[in-house]
Design an enzyme around this catalytic site. Structure first.
Site, PDB file in Angstrom:
ATOM      1  N   ARG A 129     -36.181 -86.066 -31.043  1.00 19.56           N
ATOM      2  CA  ARG A 129     -36.438 -85.499 -32.378  1.00 19.56           C
ATOM      3  C   ARG A 129     -37.074 -86.513 -33.327  1.00 19.56           C
ATOM      4  NH1 ARG A 129     -30.983 -81.787 -32.785  1.00 19.56           N
ATOM      5  NH2 ARG A 129     -31.954 -79.948 -31.856  1.00 19.56           N
ATOM      6  N   LYS A 155     -26.131 -63.356 -20.815  1.00 22.30           N
ATOM      7  CA  LYS A 155     -25.746 -62.009 -21.263  1.00 22.30           C
ATOM      8  C   LYS A 155     -26.881 -61.210 -21.881  1.00 22.30           C
ATOM      9  CE  LYS A 155     -20.914 -62.849 -22.233  1.00 22.30           C
ATOM     10  NZ  LYS A 155     -19.906 -62.970 -23.287  1.00 22.30           N
ATOM     11  N   GLY A 197     -32.172 -71.897 -26.800  1.00 27.02           N
ATOM     12  CA  GLY A 197     -30.923 -72.055 -26.047  1.00 27.02           C
ATOM     13  C   GLY A 197     -31.040 -73.045 -24.912  1.00 27.02           C
ATOM     14  N   GLY A 225     -31.762 -72.160 -31.915  1.00 25.40           N
ATOM     15  CA  GLY A 225     -31.526 -70.935 -32.690  1.00 25.40           C
ATOM     16  C   GLY A 225     -32.778 -70.461 -33.415  1.00 25.40           C
TER      17      GLY A 225
HETATM   18  P1  AMP Z   1     -28.236 -68.422 -22.370  1.00 25.02           P
HETATM   19  O1  AMP Z   1     -27.663 -69.444 -23.303  1.00 25.02           O
HETATM   20  O2  AMP Z   1     -27.958 -67.015 -22.729  1.00 25.02           O
HETATM   21  O3  AMP Z   1     -29.693 -68.686 -22.067  1.00 25.02           O
HETATM   22  O4  AMP Z   1     -27.458 -68.575 -21.009  1.00 25.02           O
HETATM   23  C1  AMP Z   1     -27.488 -69.742 -20.245  1.00 25.02           C
HETATM   24  C2  AMP Z   1     -26.364 -69.711 -19.288  1.00 25.02           C
HETATM   25  O5  AMP Z   1     -26.495 -68.616 -18.418  1.00 25.02           O
HETATM   26  C3  AMP Z   1     -26.305 -70.946 -18.423  1.00 25.02           C
HETATM   27  O6  AMP Z   1     -25.161 -71.685 -18.773  1.00 25.02           O
HETATM   28  C4  AMP Z   1     -26.202 -70.393 -17.008  1.00 25.02           C
HETATM   29  O7  AMP Z   1     -25.223 -71.033 -16.232  1.00 25.02           O
HETATM   30  C5  AMP Z   1     -25.799 -68.953 -17.246  1.00 25.02           C
HETATM   31  N1  AMP Z   1     -26.168 -68.074 -16.114  1.00 25.02           N
HETATM   32  C6  AMP Z   1     -27.376 -67.909 -15.566  1.00 25.02           C
HETATM   33  N2  AMP Z   1     -27.315 -67.088 -14.511  1.00 25.02           N
HETATM   34  C7  AMP Z   1     -26.036 -66.710 -14.366  1.00 25.02           C
HETATM   35  C8  AMP Z   1     -25.339 -65.877 -13.428  1.00 25.02           C
HETATM   36  N3  AMP Z   1     -25.977 -65.265 -12.437  1.00 25.02           N
HETATM   37  N4  AMP Z   1     -24.020 -65.731 -13.591  1.00 25.02           N
HETATM   38  C9  AMP Z   1     -23.375 -66.360 -14.599  1.00 25.02           C
HETATM   39  N5  AMP Z   1     -23.976 -67.159 -15.519  1.00 25.02           N
HETATM   40  C10 AMP Z   1     -25.292 -67.341 -15.398  1.00 25.02           C
END
Ligand code: AMP
Length: 395
Positions: free
Chosen positions: A35, A197, A353, A376
């Site tokens: 940064r 999610k 993220g 974010g």
């Molecule tokens: P996000 O912050 O929503 O981009 O989510 C990132 C997280 O999603 C990471 O920590 C990954 O470990 C998790 N992730 C990715 N694929 C899977 C999966 N098939 N099952 C559970 N967690 C997952």
């Protein structure tokens, strides 16, 4: 869009909001200086014009004044990176600081103490912002990481500069990269959305359906879509209450002529563990007791093919549980495909993220066109929101 290139800073004092919220170890040493390096071009341009810089930032989440969150810990690091001595103001406002700022000569740099030592920073207090504004002649916002917050130093302070405000190089580059994907990108445009999610990405998916030709959905989100279509997802992460929404997204995509690509096979494990037993299974036939934790080999080939057809690529979110070596391969191979597409002329933007962490971990940062510095802020931009820190400059 007014950037620092529209100003000559000769004999001017630039009040610059930077994002120096860097990680420190237990000896208060900076462990990742990205940064600070990212803000260097803006600082150097102003100094070379014959101006001076007043740098302001937050660091961490202090409760009042706390030594561990003092920006004095990073003075040496900034000096190393920009090659100029840095004067430190022990408070970001007040008489003493105003004196230091008014005595600043062309070519000099003043760093203000942590803005968040005053709770008025986060509450966006107008009087506090006005006190900050007295320190400089021109306000420069170069902090994308906090551009989604209507804080005093990121947004409110801009009100006191009427014409004399602009974006620094870093923030301008962030804005241009997002525009290249969302508005002016060469077709076909692809978004890859992974991560855990559906619920955390829903607004992004809905906004992006109007902008892209292809959408790869991977990671944990996959299983809500697969179950909604009647597949068996075993113990995979799944949001049952979002299944209807998933079907609606598929319908919207069809109506908008967006091609959605979901994994067709997955690497499944009998536990959420790096040492679990694994096997490749059809994504619609995951047995009970097993969970899909990474993209399978056929899916990787399909994704590779889609990536290489596209001229503009946005990547947000890993394709599997990349933190565990056994389930990182899908994310790594996707990174390789995007790197190759980029080498062949595609524009690729990674951001929001965890994707940046994955990109850094696997060494892709120099193989994609742009890696966003804002988590974010990037997510909110992809949701189609106008960020207050950006709006305040455009006003
Ligand atoms: P996000 O912050 O929503 O981009 O989510 C990132 C997280 O999603 C990471 O920590 C990954 O470990 C998790 N992730 C990715 N694929 C899977 C999966 N098939 N099952 C559970 N967690 C997952």
């Amino acid at each position: 869009m007014k950037t620092i290139n529209d100003f000559n800073f000769k004999d001017k004092k630039a009040l610059i909001r930077v994002d120096f919220n860097v990680p420190l170890n237990e000896n208060f040493e900076v462990t990742d200086d990205t940064r600070i390096k990212s803000a260097k071009p803006t600082i150097i341009k102003i100094l070379e014009d014959g101006g001076s810089c007043i740098l302001m930032s937050h660091l961490g989440r202090p409760k009042g004044v706390q030594n561990e969150f003092s920006l004095k810990h990073i003075v040496d690091k900034i000096e190393d990176i920009i090659g100029v001595e840095v004067i430190f103001a022990e408070n970001c406002i007040g008489e003493k600081t105003e004196e230091l700022a008014s005595n600043l000569n062309p070519g000099q740099v003043l760093l203000l103490e942590n803005l968040r030592f005053h709770e008025q920073e986060k509450s966006g207090d107008r009087d506090f912002a006005e006190q900050l504004s007295k320190l400089g002649d021109i306000y420069v916002n170069d902090a994308f990481g906090t551009a989604h917050r209507a804080h005093a130093s990121t947004t409110i302070v801009a009100q006191f500069f009427s014409e004399h405000k602009c974006f620094g190089y870093l923030l301008a580059q962030e804005i241009e990269s997002i525009q290249k994907v969302m508005e002016t990108g060469e077709k076909p445009v692809l978004a890859v959305l992974g991560g855990a999610k559906v619920s955390s990405k829903i607004t992004i998916i809905e906004n992006i359906l109007d902008k892209v030709d292809h959408l790869i959905i991977g990671g944990g989100m996959t299983f809500t879509f697969i179950k909604a279509q009647g597949g068996s997802v075993g113990d995979s992460i799944c949001e049952d209450d979002k299944m209807e929404l998933a079907l609606d997204i598929l319908k919207q995509a069809e109506a908008k002529n967006v091609k959605i690509h979901l994994p067709i096979d997955v690497l499944a494990a009998n536990a959420f563990s790096n040492d679990a037993e694994t096997k490749v299974v059809d994504v619609t036939q995951i047995p009970d007791g097993w969970q899909g934790l990474d993209a399978g080999p056929k899916s990787k080939l399909i994704f590779d093919d889609v990536v290489k057809q596209c001229k503009t690529i946005l990547w947000n979110g890993p394709l599997g549980v990349f933190e565990m070596e056994s389930f990182a391969n899908g994310t790594i191979e996707l990174g390789n495909s995007i790197a190759e597409a980029t080498k062949n002329g595609a524009f690729s933007l990674v951001g929001g993220g965890d994707s940046v962490a994955a990109v850094k971990q696997f060494g892709f940062q120099n193989k994609v066109s742009y890696v966003s510095t804002g988590g974010g802020a990037m997510l909110e931009s992809l949701e189609g929101k106008t960020l207050p820190g950006i709006a305040a400059i455009l006003d």
